[in-house]
Scaffold this active site. Structure first.
Site, PDB file in Angstrom:
ATOM      1  N   HIS A   1       2.866 111.413  62.348  1.00 13.99           N
ATOM      2  CA  HIS A   1       4.177 111.661  62.498  1.00 13.99           C
ATOM      3  C   HIS A   1       4.298 112.928  63.439  1.00 13.99           C
ATOM      4  O   HIS A   1       5.238 113.517  64.092  1.00 13.99           O
ATOM      5  CB  HIS A   1       5.047 112.398  61.184  1.00 13.99           C
ATOM      6  CG  HIS A   1       4.316 113.616  60.717  1.00 13.99           C
ATOM      7  ND1 HIS A   1       2.807 113.589  60.243  1.00 13.99           N
ATOM      8  CD2 HIS A   1       4.645 114.844  60.929  1.00 13.99           C
ATOM      9  CE1 HIS A   1       2.633 115.079  59.977  1.00 13.99           C
ATOM     10  NE2 HIS A   1       3.713 115.897  60.232  1.00 13.99           N
TER      11      HIS A   1
HETATM   12  C1  UD1 Z   1       7.534 119.555  59.903  1.00 13.61           C
HETATM   13  C2  UD1 Z   1       6.519 120.648  60.473  1.00 13.61           C
HETATM   14  C3  UD1 Z   1       5.069 119.934  60.376  1.00 13.61           C
HETATM   15  C4  UD1 Z   1       4.878 119.556  59.242  1.00 13.61           C
HETATM   16  C5  UD1 Z   1       5.937 118.381  58.668  1.00 13.61           C
HETATM   17  C6  UD1 Z   1       5.697 117.722  57.463  1.00 13.61           C
HETATM   18  C7  UD1 Z   1       7.313 122.519  61.954  1.00 13.61           C
HETATM   19  C8  UD1 Z   1       6.919 122.926  63.382  1.00 13.61           C
HETATM   20  N1  UD1 Z   1       6.796 121.312  61.831  1.00 13.61           N
HETATM   21  O1  UD1 Z   1       7.565 118.636  61.103  1.00 13.61           O
HETATM   22  O2  UD1 Z   1       4.240 120.909  60.468  1.00 13.61           O
HETATM   23  O3  UD1 Z   1       3.420 118.550  59.480  1.00 13.61           O
HETATM   24  O4  UD1 Z   1       7.091 119.142  58.779  1.00 13.61           O
HETATM   25  O5  UD1 Z   1       6.761 116.958  57.034  1.00 13.61           O
HETATM   26  O6  UD1 Z   1       7.736 123.227  61.091  1.00 13.61           O
HETATM   27  N2  UD1 Z   1      14.240 114.964  58.515  1.00 13.61           N
HETATM   28  C9  UD1 Z   1      14.672 114.189  57.637  1.00 13.61           C
HETATM   29  N3  UD1 Z   1      14.747 114.771  56.234  1.00 13.61           N
HETATM   30  C10 UD1 Z   1      14.136 115.861  56.176  1.00 13.61           C
HETATM   31  C11 UD1 Z   1      13.623 116.536  57.012  1.00 13.61           C
HETATM   32  C12 UD1 Z   1      13.518 116.229  58.312  1.00 13.61           C
HETATM   33  O7  UD1 Z   1      15.462 113.222  57.746  1.00 13.61           O
HETATM   34  O8  UD1 Z   1      14.116 116.173  54.645  1.00 13.61           O
HETATM   35  C13 UD1 Z   1      13.983 114.509  59.928  1.00 13.61           C
HETATM   36  C14 UD1 Z   1      14.871 115.624  61.060  1.00 13.61           C
HETATM   37  O9  UD1 Z   1      16.062 115.189  60.935  1.00 13.61           O
HETATM   38  C15 UD1 Z   1      14.014 115.329  62.311  1.00 13.61           C
HETATM   39  C16 UD1 Z   1      12.940 115.008  61.653  1.00 13.61           C
HETATM   40  O10 UD1 Z   1      12.537 114.206  60.394  1.00 13.61           O
HETATM   41  O11 UD1 Z   1      14.747 114.203  62.972  1.00 13.61           O
HETATM   42  C17 UD1 Z   1      11.783 116.013  62.094  1.00 13.61           C
HETATM   43  O12 UD1 Z   1      11.800 117.274  61.007  1.00 13.61           O
HETATM   44  P1  UD1 Z   1      11.447 118.700  61.336  1.00 13.61           P
HETATM   45  O13 UD1 Z   1      11.656 119.653  60.224  1.00 13.61           O
HETATM   46  O14 UD1 Z   1      12.119 119.156  62.565  1.00 13.61           O
HETATM   47  O15 UD1 Z   1       9.969 118.579  61.783  1.00 13.61           O
HETATM   48  P2  UD1 Z   1       8.760 117.687  61.042  1.00 13.61           P
HETATM   49  O16 UD1 Z   1       8.192 116.811  62.140  1.00 13.61           O
HETATM   50  O17 UD1 Z   1       9.136 117.103  59.746  1.00 13.61           O
END
Ligand code: UD1
Length: 365
Positions: A207
């Site tokens: 991811h």
């Molecule tokens: C974040 C952390 C990363 C960690 C990861 C674990 C930062 C910089 N990164 O990255 O270190 O390894 O979490 O999961 O803080 N989304 C959903 N549902 C949710 C959460 C997110 O659909 O409950 C989607 C968001 O809309 C977005 C994507 O997932 O499109 C990424 O979410 P985001 O929180 O920006 O970062 P992660 O890649 O999850």
């Protein structure tokens, strides 16, 4: 009585704060421990299930920040957390790991001269293109108490000029959760649900933005996984970021039917899948540690790791992002060439106890 607010934001934070929550409960007349959930992760499967399984109470504060750009997330958390601190005036803010919520809350606390404890301090990938690396460096600069999981953390902090008196080598709270729930993990029926048996599948999680945010890279990764899946069944609990990108780049149809894409799993089921897998292919930070503890071969699809003890002591191999090299490493494990590992020092299930003891002493000095 001292008041502590612990911050959780994203999935990898929940299993780190759960053992601290339990440990602080042992000081009922010294510590009032509150939990603030920023809402960086908000889905049932990315958040709520972890609170339930890890027996955490409903958070005392929920900031509801949700998804957004890097700046939107950090700024949103800062504005909302400022209000919490103004109202609550805690003696200490405790943050874990390296996610956007970690740095955002540390910054706000420092502005109010509130002490900051950073659990999992000192880890460095030395790759400043990773948002987490910047979050780690900045949080450690701000923190008053830095709790470290492995020797490299101590070395890095000293190198950066952090005084010895602020650094505490305590072990790994993520492993505390694993040890605490091991008997539940062993009773999980996830293998039966997914129609697999012990050691007959490869567990994959990918991811990181560097691997999944461009079409070319994501396509190459799935071409590789399709070839591997011809040799051995793959289970891939897919992160929302990766799933969104497969859709965005119209790649979802190329995924082989021998790759079983599941929704993100809960904690107990996921660790059970690690424990029983033949090997893991991942770009996660935490999974490198969990597989090391469970002594399962781990192939890390990254050019660096901030957790070098998993390579020097544990079962982890840092292969890089070249898919032909990853495929070769997988082939070696399939052919029985398996790297043996040991459990790193102080990864014994008692890190949270050590941390709480130190915090209670320090706050009462
Ligand atoms: C974040 C952390 C990363 C960690 C990861 C674990 C930062 C910089 N990164 O990255 O270190 O390894 O979490 O999961 O803080 N989304 C959903 N549902 C949710 C959460 C997110 O659909 O409950 C989607 C968001 O809309 C977005 C994507 O997932 O499109 C990424 O979410 P985001 O929180 O920006 O970062 P992660 O890649 O999850």
């Amino acid at each position: 009585m001292k008041k502590i607010i612990s911050v959780v934001g994203a999935r990898p934070n929940f299993m780190k704060v759960a053992p601290l929550y339990r440990a602080f409960k042992k000081y009922p007349d010294k510590i009032q421990h509150l939990v603030c959930h920023t809402g960086q992760h908000y889905d049932e499967k990315m958040s709520k299930i972890f609170f339930d399984e890890l027996e955490m109470p409903k958070p005392d504060f929920y900031l509801g920040i949700g998804s957004g750009t890097h700046a939107e997330q950090i700024a949103g958390v800062m504005v909302a957390f400022e209000k919490v601190l103004q109202n609550e005036k805690p003696d200490l803010v405790l943050v874990v790991g390296d996610v956007n919520s970690t740095i955002a809350c540390s910054l706000v606390a420092s502005r109010f001269n509130i002490k900051v404890a950073h659990v999992e301090a000192g880890l460095r990938s030395f790759d400043r293109t990773m948002p987490e690396e910047i979050n780690r460096i900045l949080t450690d600069t701000i923190a008053d108490y830095l709790f470290v999981t492995e020797q490299s953390g101590i070395d890095n902090l000293k190198q950066e000029g952090i005084p010895d008196g602020k650094i505490f080598f305590v072990g790994n709270v993520m492993i505390d959760s694993l040890v605490f729930y091991l008997s539940k993990i062993e009773k999980s029926d996830i293998l039966r649900k997914l129609h697999c048996t012990k050691k007959d599948y490869i567990l994959v999680t990918l991811h990181r933005p560097a691997n999944v945010d461009t079409e070319e890279e994501l396509k190459q990764l799935f071409e590789m996984l399709n070839r591997i899946a011809d040799r051995r069944k793959i289970i891939f609990p897919i992160h929302p970021r990766t799933k969104n990108n497969l859709r965005k780049f119209h790649l979802i149809n190329m995924v082989s039917d021998k790759i079983f894409l599941t929704e993100p799993l809960g904690y107990i089921e996921f660790i059970s899948l690690i424990k029983n897998s033949l090997m893991i292919v991942t770009d996660s930070g935490g999974i490198q540690e969990e597989s090391t503890y469970l002594q399962v071969p781990c192939i890390t699809v990254r050019n660096n790791t901030e957790r070098p003890v998993t390579v020097t002591v544990g079962t982890n191999r840092l292969i890089g992002t070249d898919t032909s090299k990853v495929e070769l490493a997988v082939e070696e494990v399939l052919n029985g060439k398996i790297k043996k590992g040991n459990i790193p020092e102080l990864w014994d299930g008692r890190a949270a106890e050590r941390i709480c003891k130190i915090i209670v002493e320090k706050l009462n000095e």
